[in-house]
Write a protein that holds these residues in place. Structure first.
Motif, PDB file in Angstrom:
ATOM      1  N   ALA A   1       0.834  -1.197   0.000  1.00  0.00           N
ATOM      2  CA  ALA A   1       0.000   0.000   0.000  1.00  0.00           C
ATOM      3  C   ALA A   1       0.873   1.254   0.000  1.00  0.00           C
ATOM      4  N   VAL A   2       0.268   2.356  -0.404  1.00  0.00           N
ATOM      5  CA  VAL A   2       0.948   3.651  -0.443  1.00  0.00           C
ATOM      6  C   VAL A   2       0.501   4.476   0.759  1.00  0.00           C
ATOM      7  N   GLU A   3       1.445   4.987   1.522  1.00  0.00           N
ATOM      8  CA  GLU A   3       1.097   5.815   2.676  1.00  0.00           C
ATOM      9  C   GLU A   3       0.754   7.227   2.230  1.00  0.00           C
ATOM     10  N   CYS A   4      -0.322   7.755   2.773  1.00  0.00           N
ATOM     11  CA  CYS A   4      -0.759   9.112   2.468  1.00  0.00           C
ATOM     12  C   CYS A   4      -0.880   9.896   3.772  1.00  0.00           C
ATOM     13  N   THR A   5      -0.272  11.066   3.823  1.00  0.00           N
ATOM     14  CA  THR A   5      -0.413  11.953   4.971  1.00  0.00           C
ATOM     15  C   THR A   5      -0.994  13.281   4.500  1.00  0.00           C
ATOM     16  N   VAL A   6      -1.872  13.838   5.313  1.00  0.00           N
ATOM     17  CA  VAL A   6      -2.517  15.112   5.010  1.00  0.00           C
ATOM     18  C   VAL A   6      -2.354  16.016   6.219  1.00  0.00           C
ATOM     19  N   GLU A   7      -1.973  17.258   5.972  1.00  0.00           N
ATOM     20  CA  GLU A   7      -1.818  18.231   7.042  1.00  0.00           C
ATOM     21  C   GLU A   7      -2.535  19.523   6.658  1.00  0.00           C
ATOM     22  N   LEU A   8      -3.514  19.923   7.445  1.00  0.00           N
ATOM     23  CA  LEU A   8      -4.219  21.184   7.256  1.00  0.00           C
ATOM     24  C   LEU A   8      -3.733  22.157   8.315  1.00  0.00           C
ATOM     25  N   ARG A   9      -3.050  23.198   7.884  1.00  0.00           N
ATOM     26  CA  ARG A   9      -2.501  24.186   8.801  1.00  0.00           C
ATOM     27  C   ARG A   9      -3.389  25.433   8.854  1.00  0.00           C
ATOM     28  N   ASN A  10      -3.245  26.196   9.895  1.00  0.00           N
ATOM     29  CA  ASN A  10      -3.916  27.489  10.035  1.00  0.00           C
ATOM     30  C   ASN A  10      -5.440  27.348  10.042  1.00  0.00           C
ATOM     31  N   VAL A  11      -5.915  26.315  10.738  1.00  0.00           N
ATOM     32  CA  VAL A  11      -7.362  26.092  10.861  1.00  0.00           C
ATOM     33  C   VAL A  11      -7.884  26.913  12.042  1.00  0.00           C
ATOM     34  N   LYS A  12      -8.965  27.633  11.795  1.00  0.00           N
ATOM     35  CA  LYS A  12      -9.531  28.508  12.820  1.00  0.00           C
ATOM     36  C   LYS A  12     -10.845  27.935  13.360  1.00  0.00           C
ATOM     37  N   ASN A  13     -11.150  28.291  14.611  1.00  0.00           N
ATOM     38  CA  ASN A  13     -12.455  28.006  15.200  1.00  0.00           C
ATOM     39  C   ASN A  13     -12.700  26.509  15.399  1.00  0.00           C
ATOM     40  N   MET A  14     -11.658  25.755  15.713  1.00  0.00           N
ATOM     41  CA  MET A  14     -11.847  24.322  15.945  1.00  0.00           C
ATOM     42  C   MET A  14     -12.604  24.096  17.241  1.00  0.00           C
ATOM     43  N   SER A  15     -13.531  23.142  17.210  1.00  0.00           N
ATOM     44  CA  SER A  15     -14.362  22.863  18.382  1.00  0.00           C
ATOM     45  C   SER A  15     -14.857  21.430  18.302  1.00  0.00           C
ATOM     46  N   ASP A  16     -15.033  20.806  19.463  1.00  0.00           N
ATOM     47  CA  ASP A  16     -15.585  19.451  19.493  1.00  0.00           C
ATOM     48  C   ASP A  16     -17.025  19.417  18.992  1.00  0.00           C
TER      49      ASP A  16
ATOM     50  N   VAL B   1     -11.749   8.720  -1.906  1.00  0.00           N
ATOM     51  CA  VAL B   1     -11.449   8.053  -0.639  1.00  0.00           C
ATOM     52  C   VAL B   1     -11.694   9.021   0.518  1.00  0.00           C
ATOM     53  N   PRO B   2     -12.716   8.784   1.344  1.00  0.00           N
ATOM     54  CA  PRO B   2     -12.941   9.626   2.527  1.00  0.00           C
ATOM     55  C   PRO B   2     -12.074   9.172   3.696  1.00  0.00           C
ATOM     56  N   PHE B   3     -11.757  10.097   4.576  1.00  0.00           N
ATOM     57  CA  PHE B   3     -10.922   9.748   5.731  1.00  0.00           C
ATOM     58  C   PHE B   3     -11.170  10.732   6.861  1.00  0.00           C
ATOM     59  N   ALA B   4     -10.855  10.292   8.065  1.00  0.00           N
ATOM     60  CA  ALA B   4     -11.023  11.115   9.259  1.00  0.00           C
ATOM     61  C   ALA B   4      -9.835  12.044   9.434  1.00  0.00           C
ATOM     62  N   LEU B   5     -10.072  13.153  10.099  1.00  0.00           N
ATOM     63  CA  LEU B   5      -9.022  14.099  10.462  1.00  0.00           C
ATOM     64  C   LEU B   5      -8.901  14.146  11.981  1.00  0.00           C
ATOM     65  N   ARG B   6      -7.696  14.211  12.478  1.00  0.00           N
ATOM     66  CA  ARG B   6      -7.489  14.303  13.927  1.00  0.00           C
ATOM     67  C   ARG B   6      -6.860  15.656  14.260  1.00  0.00           C
ATOM     68  N   ARG B   7      -7.259  16.185  15.375  1.00  0.00           N
ATOM     69  CA  ARG B   7      -6.760  17.481  15.841  1.00  0.00           C
ATOM     70  C   ARG B   7      -5.443  17.271  16.578  1.00  0.00           C
ATOM     71  N   THR B   8      -4.381  17.932  16.126  1.00  0.00           N
ATOM     72  CA  THR B   8      -3.070  17.784  16.770  1.00  0.00           C
ATOM     73  C   THR B   8      -2.704  18.991  17.619  1.00  0.00           C
ATOM     74  N   ASP B   9      -3.275  20.142  17.303  1.00  0.00           N
ATOM     75  CA  ASP B   9      -3.160  21.314  18.172  1.00  0.00           C
ATOM     76  C   ASP B   9      -4.335  22.237  17.839  1.00  0.00           C
ATOM     77  N   ASP B  10      -4.320  23.459  18.345  1.00  0.00           N
ATOM     78  CA  ASP B  10      -5.470  24.359  18.180  1.00  0.00           C
ATOM     79  C   ASP B  10      -5.640  24.868  16.745  1.00  0.00           C
TER      80      ASP B  10
END
Length: 310
Positions: free
Chosen positions: A170-185, A214-223
């Motif tokens: 399999a091919v590993e895929c990493t995604v990073e979204l930076r500068n996200v505002k207003n994150m909330s549970d 391909v849909p995938f989940a995103l995890r919060r790593t900081d604010d």
């Protein structure tokens, strides 16, 4: 210690006049960190490439998995010439398709586009470009496998064996979204990647099938950062257009980003290595819990963001 083997015999191989026991041995030196639950071994006749036997090797001790436990076992086949394909079995993520050596594939399972968000029925979101009819397939987890291009099983000869050396496929895929505002549970967020392969053809270790999303989940790593790490079969070999990363929220807003260059690594559309996608843009997430908690929200709203230079 030998594992437990169960076999399915195809009708085209039911001539048992010269049945022979063959030891199947797995050599894990090319995948030292592998941890398969079970290994599938497919025998195909050399003369016509047709599938003949399917065997599945489970861990030697029930309830245990891990390196060194699936060492192999005996399989009883008619004397003859074979080609072999093998891979780990992950019924929660993959299925098998095809009955010839050249056409045999493992494919990822169908999934709903918003399933990773796990926020109930939000209604189907818009899809970017011309991908609205593309199948939606889940991520595949770790895949180990390979092929043996020739094995002769001789009648009346004892002690015959074949050694199979699984490698990561399999091919590993990493995604990073930076500068996200207003994150909330209170706000659910997930993403999807277009133009991915729905399957893998083991005979030549090549992506196969239709162009899938391909849909995938995103995890919060900081604010201000959302990340994902998952496995795919690579990008679709017939995909010549754009690849999009779509971000969906439970507030029924969505964001589409053209990530073609990051998947193809510039102009190299044949690139098949790890995929690393970085989106450095100000993504303002909506407030509130979204559909089901705010019934006034009806249709989906696209949020347009201009990407700067990374």
């Amino acid at each position: 210690m030998l594992g437990i083997c169960s076999c399915d015999h195809k009708e085209l191989c039911m001539n048992h006049s010269h049945m022979v026991d063959v030891d199947v041995v797995f050599d894990w030196s090319h995948a030292p960190d592998a941890d398969p639950v079970a290994m599938v071994v497919q025998f195909f006749r050399v003369e016509d490439g047709r599938q003949c036997y399917r065997c599945e090797f489970s861990p030697a001790r029930k309830g245990e998995t891990g390196r060194g436990l699936i060492k192999g076992g005996k399989v009883r086949v008619p004397a003859g010439e074979y080609k072999i394909l093998f891979h780990n079995n992950d019924i929660e993520r993959m299925d098998e398709r095809g009955d010839t050596y050249a056409g045999y594939e493992i494919v990822s399972l169908e999934q709903s586009l918003l399933e990773p968000m796990d926020r109930g029925a939000l209604g189907a979101p818009p899809r970017p470009g011309d991908t609205g009819e593309a199948p939606v397939r889940g991520t595949v987890g770790d895949v180990w496998g390979g092929r043996c291009e020739y094995l002769e099983v001789q009648a009346g000869v004892s002690g015959q064996s074949v050694t199979l050396s699984p490698a990561r496929m399999a091919v590993e895929c990493t995604v990073e979204l930076r500068n996200v505002k207003n994150m909330s549970d209170a706000v659910g967020v997930s993403a999807a990647l277009t133009g991915m392969a729905e399957g893998l053809r083991l005979a030549d270790n090549a992506p196969s099938g239709m162009s899938a999303t391909v849909p995938f989940a995103l995890r919060r790593t900081d604010d201000h950062t959302l990340e994902a790490r998952f496995q795919v079969f690579g990008h679709c070999p017939v995909q010549t257009g754009q690849h999009f990363l779509s971000v969906y929220t439970s507030g029924k807003t969505y964001y589409d980003f053209d990530v073609t260059d990051q998947i193809h690594v510039g102009e190299d559309a044949s690139y098949a290595g790890p995929i690393h996608i970085v989106i450095d843009a100000e993504i303002n997430l909506p407030s509130g819990g979204g559909e089901g908690m705010s019934p006034s929200i009806s249709g989906w709203e696209e949020i347009t963001i201009e990407l700067g230079m990374n």
